[in-house]
Enzyme design. Structure first.
Site, PDB file in Angstrom:
ATOM      1  N   GLY A  91      -6.980   5.115  -8.079  1.00 51.78           N
ATOM      2  CA  GLY A  91      -6.030   5.929  -8.834  1.00 51.78           C
ATOM      3  C   GLY A  91      -4.595   5.445  -8.706  1.00 51.78           C
ATOM      4  O   GLY A  91      -3.661   6.134  -9.099  1.00 51.78           O
ATOM      5  N   LYS A  92      -4.409   4.255  -8.156  1.00 50.96           N
ATOM      6  CA  LYS A  92      -3.054   3.751  -7.925  1.00 50.96           C
ATOM      7  C   LYS A  92      -2.425   3.208  -9.203  1.00 50.96           C
ATOM      8  O   LYS A  92      -1.214   3.241  -9.367  1.00 50.96           O
ATOM      9  CB  LYS A  92      -3.069   2.661  -6.850  1.00 50.96           C
ATOM     10  N   ILE A  93      -3.253   2.681 -10.098  1.00 47.29           N
ATOM     11  CA  ILE A  93      -2.784   2.148 -11.372  1.00 47.29           C
ATOM     12  C   ILE A  93      -3.565   2.831 -12.486  1.00 47.29           C
ATOM     13  O   ILE A  93      -4.783   2.985 -12.399  1.00 47.29           O
ATOM     14  CB  ILE A  93      -2.982   0.613 -11.447  1.00 47.29           C
ATOM     15  N   ASN A 133       0.826  -1.201   0.000  1.00 47.83           N
ATOM     16  CA  ASN A 133       0.000   0.000   0.000  1.00 47.83           C
ATOM     17  C   ASN A 133       0.863   1.256   0.000  1.00 47.83           C
ATOM     18  O   ASN A 133       0.574   2.226  -0.681  1.00 47.83           O
ATOM     19  CB  ASN A 133      -0.959   0.021   1.182  1.00 47.83           C
ATOM     20  N   ALA A 181      -7.040  -1.471  -7.331  1.00 44.80           N
ATOM     21  CA  ALA A 181      -6.070  -0.363  -7.272  1.00 44.80           C
ATOM     22  C   ALA A 181      -6.421   0.728  -8.279  1.00 44.80           C
ATOM     23  O   ALA A 181      -6.181   1.913  -8.030  1.00 44.80           O
ATOM     24  CB  ALA A 181      -4.650  -0.883  -7.500  1.00 44.80           C
TER      25      ALA A 181
END
Length: 190
Positions: free
Chosen positions: A130-132, A82, A126
């Site tokens: 907005g992580k990927i 994370n 994810a």
């Protein structure tokens, strides 16, 4: 929606100090307890999670703005996973800087989503944070394998397929990377 973070607060969290040591669960477990004990004993060691969060976000932003891409390689999961992935939400949601998410994602884990071991933290999940980058989701890979097998195989492959490259010396560029992050934060939040 623009971030409502107080610029003074963020400004105080952004300046760089000596050496990046990222310990996501800073106070959790033996490391946090040892650091606390060393501080009591007069040692000047300080773990600053705010600095770690902003420095890692600056590193990702630097990669993207310099014409490169960002990639996350995770052996295992949990808090370190994370922490690595949260760089994009920090850039986008908290600091309000226009960004799209990490370009590449590789996770080696023995946890499975069907048993709840991944806590819903799949690449598709994810994307929702907005992580990927959603356009790069087809390139995201989760390999269900023990990391003690995968890491030596991946390392051996990388060493066999690539010639050694000149070091980028990113540690030495932290000041410039943080400066860019602060400038983009201020521009995005005028």
């Amino acid at each position: 929606m623009k971030s409502k973070v107080n610029e003074l607060t963020v400004g105080l969290a952004l300046p760089l100090g000596e050496g990046p040591l990222c310990d996501p669960p800073a106070g959790d477990g033996p490391i946090g307890m040892t650091v606390a004990a060393l501080q009591r004993g007069g040692w000047g060691l300080v773990v600053d999670p705010s600095r770690d969060v902003n420095e890692t976000a600056a590193l990702v932003l630097h990669a993207k703005r310099a014409g490169g891409r960002s990639a996350i390689v995770v052996m295992g999961g949990g808090s370190p996973k994370n922490f690595a992935l949260q760089t994009e939400p920090q850039i986008q949601e908290v600091l309000g800087i226009d960004e799209t998410g990490h370009d590449y994602f590789l996770q080696v884990t023995d946890a499975r989503p069907d048993t709840g071991g991944l806590s819903g933290a799949t690449p598709a999940e994810a994307v929702s944070w907005g992580k990927i980058d959603p356009d790069r989701l087809p390139d995201a890979v989760v390999c269900y394998l023990d990391s003690t097998i995968a890491l030596p195989v991946l390392t051996s492959y990388a060493l066999a397929k690539r010639k050694p490259r000149k070091l980028k010396r990113l540690y030495d560029k932290r000041g410039a990377m943080m400066k860019r992050l602060v400038e983009e934060f201020r521009k995005a939040n005028r």
